[in-house]
Motif scaffolding. Structure first.
Motif, mmCIF file in Angstrom:
data_model
loop_
_atom_site.group_PDB
_atom_site.id
_atom_site.type_symbol
_atom_site.label_atom_id
_atom_site.label_comp_id
_atom_site.label_asym_id
_atom_site.label_seq_id
_atom_site.Cartn_x
_atom_site.Cartn_y
_atom_site.Cartn_z
ATOM 1 N N LYS A 151 0.977 -1.160 -0.004
ATOM 2 C CA LYS A 151 0.088 0.177 0.196
ATOM 3 C C LYS A 151 0.797 1.426 -0.114
ATOM 4 C CE LYS A 151 -3.591 1.999 2.974
ATOM 5 N NZ LYS A 151 -4.626 2.019 4.348
ATOM 6 N N ASP A 152 0.675 2.015 -0.800
ATOM 7 C CA ASP A 152 1.161 3.165 -1.099
ATOM 8 C C ASP A 152 0.068 4.645 -1.055
ATOM 9 O OD1 ASP A 152 3.122 5.622 -1.480
ATOM 10 O OD2 ASP A 152 4.230 4.789 -2.970
ATOM 11 N N THR A 153 0.548 5.570 -0.062
ATOM 12 C CA THR A 153 -0.447 6.507 0.005
ATOM 13 C C THR A 153 0.043 7.823 -0.101
ATOM 14 O OG1 THR A 153 -0.198 6.573 2.397
ATOM 15 C CG2 THR A 153 -2.067 5.220 1.289
ATOM 16 N N ARG A 154 1.448 7.937 -0.723
ATOM 17 C CA ARG A 154 2.084 9.287 -0.983
ATOM 18 C C ARG A 154 1.304 9.909 -2.166
ATOM 19 N NH1 ARG A 154 8.143 6.794 -1.469
ATOM 20 N NH2 ARG A 154 6.758 5.157 -2.658
ATOM 21 N N LEU A 187 0.644 -1.630 -4.606
ATOM 22 C CA LEU A 187 1.594 -2.041 -5.200
ATOM 23 C C LEU A 187 1.704 -3.648 -5.447
ATOM 24 C CD1 LEU A 187 4.369 -0.047 -2.841
ATOM 25 C CD2 LEU A 187 3.735 0.710 -5.262
ATOM 26 N N ARG A 214 2.607 -0.161 -10.062
ATOM 27 C CA ARG A 214 1.770 0.800 -9.311
ATOM 28 C C ARG A 214 0.302 0.820 -10.039
ATOM 29 N NH1 ARG A 214 4.126 4.305 -6.028
ATOM 30 N NH2 ARG A 214 2.657 5.965 -6.726
ATOM 31 N N PRO A 253 6.378 1.649 0.824
ATOM 32 C CA PRO A 253 6.701 2.838 0.542
ATOM 33 C C PRO A 253 7.618 3.591 1.658
ATOM 34 C CG PRO A 253 4.451 3.141 1.118
ATOM 35 C CD PRO A 253 4.724 1.619 1.318
ATOM 36 N N MET A 293 7.987 6.238 3.467
ATOM 37 C CA MET A 293 7.101 7.439 3.647
ATOM 38 C C MET A 293 7.741 8.868 4.265
ATOM 39 S SD MET A 293 4.310 5.998 2.829
ATOM 40 C CE MET A 293 3.242 7.381 3.577
ATOM 41 N N THR A 338 7.911 9.079 -5.132
ATOM 42 C CA THR A 338 7.158 7.749 -5.351
ATOM 43 C C THR A 338 8.017 6.689 -6.261
ATOM 44 O OG1 THR A 338 6.237 8.624 -7.328
ATOM 45 C CG2 THR A 338 4.832 8.865 -5.356
ATOM 46 N N TYR A 344 11.383 2.828 -2.158
ATOM 47 C CA TYR A 344 10.722 1.922 -1.469
ATOM 48 C C TYR A 344 11.672 0.994 -0.550
ATOM 49 C CZ TYR A 344 7.744 2.631 -5.622
ATOM 50 O OH TYR A 344 6.843 3.291 -6.291
#
Length: 441
Positions: A284-287, A294, A321, A356, A358, A363, A366
Motif C-alpha cells: 500500500k502506498d498513499t504518498r 503495489l 503501481r 513505500p 514514507m 514515489t 521503496y
C-alpha cells in the motif's frame, strides 16, 4: 508530490491502440515491454534489461508496462448477495470484540535483531510451532479507535482438504501490554446463494484500503475482500472438517468467522509472458494525491527464476503501481480495465514484500523485504544503488515477508515466515515487529 498519471489525451490514444500493443507483446516483445517510451518518467529513459543490464543492488530500472492491464471481474453485488442466507453482515469491529488468542510481546532477549527496532510480538505457542499454516503478508490500518494489524497465512499441507488462506486480526493499539490479542478468520469465495468455498492461494500480499482488503493472486492478479461482509459461522464438531453449507449449518473448518471475496482484478488470458507478470506480493502506498496498490514478483536467484531474466536469474522481478480511486477504494478503471501507472524492474532477487518510504515524497523509492542472504531489508530507488540491512549482520530478521509503512512516516512493520523448525523468536521464529522508519531510511 502528486503522482504522475497519464494525461487525458494520452489515455484516449492508449485505449485506442491497446489491442495492437497487447498483440505485439504476445508476439514476443522482450523485457522492455511493448509500449511507447513517452510513458516513462523523464530522466529514466532505459526501459528494461535490453537497454540497461541487470545488476543485483543497482537502482530501480524504469519498465514499460503499456502492454499490461487487469480486468474488474465485477462480482461486487453478486458475491455480497450470495452471503445473505448465511447470516447478518458483521464489521471488523465484531471480530475485534471477540479476539481469542494472545501473542506475547517481544522483549530485549526475545526480539530478533533489527536496525531501529521498537517493538513487536510473537504468536501463541500453537501458532509458533504449527506446520499446517505459514505467515506471509502484513497490512495495517484503523478500525474505529483500534489500531489493527492483519496477517495472512497460507495452508501448507499438500493433502486434501485444501483450507486456503486465513488472516489474523490483531489489536496493536497498545504495544506496552504483555500480549497482543488476535483471532484467525478464514477467507472464502462465495460460489452460489448461501454457499462458499476456500481460496487455494498463497496469500503472499495484503493491502488495506477503506473497507477493502486486497490480496495477491499469484497467477492472475488481485482478489478483493470486504471487511463489512464478515459472517459468523458454526463451530460445531461437524464443521471442524467441512466448508460451506452443510445441513442446517455453515462451516469453515472450525473457524468462527469468514471474510468473503467480493471481486477480483485479473490479467486477461490473452496477455502472456513476458508481458504477463506474477503477483507474488502487494503493498500500500498513499504518498501523493492518488493512492496505489503495489504489486511485485518473487524471482528466485538459485533457479531459472522469471522467464524474462535473461542471463541474470532472479533480478528481473517487476514492481507495479496500480491507481486506487480514493472515493471508492477500488482500483481506477476505464471500461472495466485498469492499467499500472508506473513500473520498475527491481534488480533484487527473492523479494517477498514492499513498502513505500514514507519519509520522502518521491514515489520512486521503496523498502523491499527479501529472503536473500537468509533475510534482508533493501532500501531502493530509481536514482541510487540499494542500502542493505542483512540478517547475517544482525541488522534484520530472518525470513521476512510482507511489510506496512505507517502514513505518518513513523513505523515500518513486518512479519516473518519463520525458519523451519525454529520457534525461538530471537533466532528465527515467527514474529511481527516494527522499527523506526527514519533509522532505515
Amino acid at each position: 508530490m502528486p503522482f504522475r498519471i497519464f494525461q487525458e489525451a494520452h489515455e484516449m490514444g492508449f485505449n485506442q491502440t491497446r489491442g495492437l500493443l497487447i498483440a505485439t507483446c504476445i508476439a514476443g516483445a522482450g523485457l522492455a515491454g511493448c509500449g511507447p517510451a513517452s510513458e516513462l518518467e523523464p530522466g529514466n529513459e532505459a526501459t528494461g534489461a535490453s537497454q540497461q543490464p541487470l545488476t543485483e543492488g543497482a537502482a530501480l530500472t524504469t519498465h514499460d508496462a503499456s502492454c499490461l492491464q487487469m480486468q474488474d471481474q465485477n462480482t461486487w453485488s453478486t458475491y455480497a448477495s450470495y452471503l445473505t442466507p448465511v447470516g447478518p453482515a458483521l464489521g471488523l469491529s465484531s471480530v475485534l470484540a471477540d479476539l481469542n488468542r494472545a501473542g506475547p510481546m517481544l522483549t530485549a532477549t526475545t526480539h530478533p535483531p533489527a536496525v531501529g527496532y521498537k517493538g513487536g510480538f510473537r504468536w501463541n505457542d500453537g501458532d509458533m510451532s504449527t506446520t499446517d499454516w505459514v505467515p506471509q503478508a502484513l497490512t495495517a490500518g484503523v478500525s474505529g479507535s483500534t489500531n489493527v494489524a492483519i496477517v495472512s497465512w497460507h495452508y501448507a499441507p499438500t493433502t486434501a482438504p485444501e483450507k486456503g488462506v486465513r488472516i489474523s486480526v490483531a489489536d496493536i493499539s497498545d504495544m506496552s501490554l504483555s500480549a497482543v490479542n488476535y483471532r484467525h478468520v478464514l477467507l472464502v469465495r462465495p460460489t452460489s446463494s448461501g454457499n462458499f468455498a476456500v481460496i487455494p492461494e498463497h496469500g503472499g500480499g495484503l493491502a488495506w484500503f477503506g473497507n477493502y482488503l486486497y490480496m495477491a493472486d499469484t497467477s492472475d492478479g488481485v482478489r478483493v475482500f470486504d471487511l463489512t461482509q464478515i459472517r459468523e459461522v458454526s463451530t460445531s464438531t461437524t464443521c471442524d472438517t467441512a466448508i460451506g453449507h452443510v445441513g442446517t449449518e455453515w462451516c469453515a473448518y472450525g473457524y468462527k468467522y469468514v471474510l468473503p471475496q467480493v471481486s477480483a482484478y485479473v490479467v486477461p488470458s490473452s496477455i502472456t509472458s513476458p508481458c504477463r507478470p506474477k503477483f507474488s506480493f502487494v503493498g500500500k502506498d498513499t504518498r501523493g494525491t492518488t493512492p496505489v496498490v503495489l504489486s511485485g514478483e518473487y524471482c528466485n536467484n538459485t533457479g531459472t527464476g522469471c522467464p524474462y531474466d535473461g542471463s541474470t536469474p532472479g533480478l528481473g522481478g517487476r514492481l507495479y503501481r496500480w491507481p486506487v480511486d480514493a472515493t471508492t477504494n477500488r482500483l481506477k478503471t476505464v471500461n472495466g480495465l485498469v492499467s499500472p501507472e508506473r513500473a520498475y524492474i527491481m534488480n533484487e532477487p527473492n523479494v517477498q514484500g514492499v513498502a513505500p518510504i514514507m519519509t520522502t515524497t518521491s514515489t520512486a523509492s521503496y523498502w523491499l523485504s527479501s529472503t536473500r542472504y537468509g533475510g534482508a531489508l533493501f532500501k531502493v530507488s530509481s536514482s541510487a544503488s540499494r542500502t542493505a540491512y542483512l540478517s547475517g549482520s544482525a541488522q534484520w530478521a530472518k525470513m521476512p515477508e510482507g511489510m506496512h509503512a505507517t502514513g505518518s512516516g513513523t513505523n515500518l512493520w513486518t512479519v516473518t515466515e519463520g525458519v523451519s523448525g525454529v520457534t525461538n523468536p530471537a533466532t528465527g521464529g515467527r514474529v511481527v515487529f516494527f522499527v523506526d522508519q527514519a533509522s532505515v531510511d
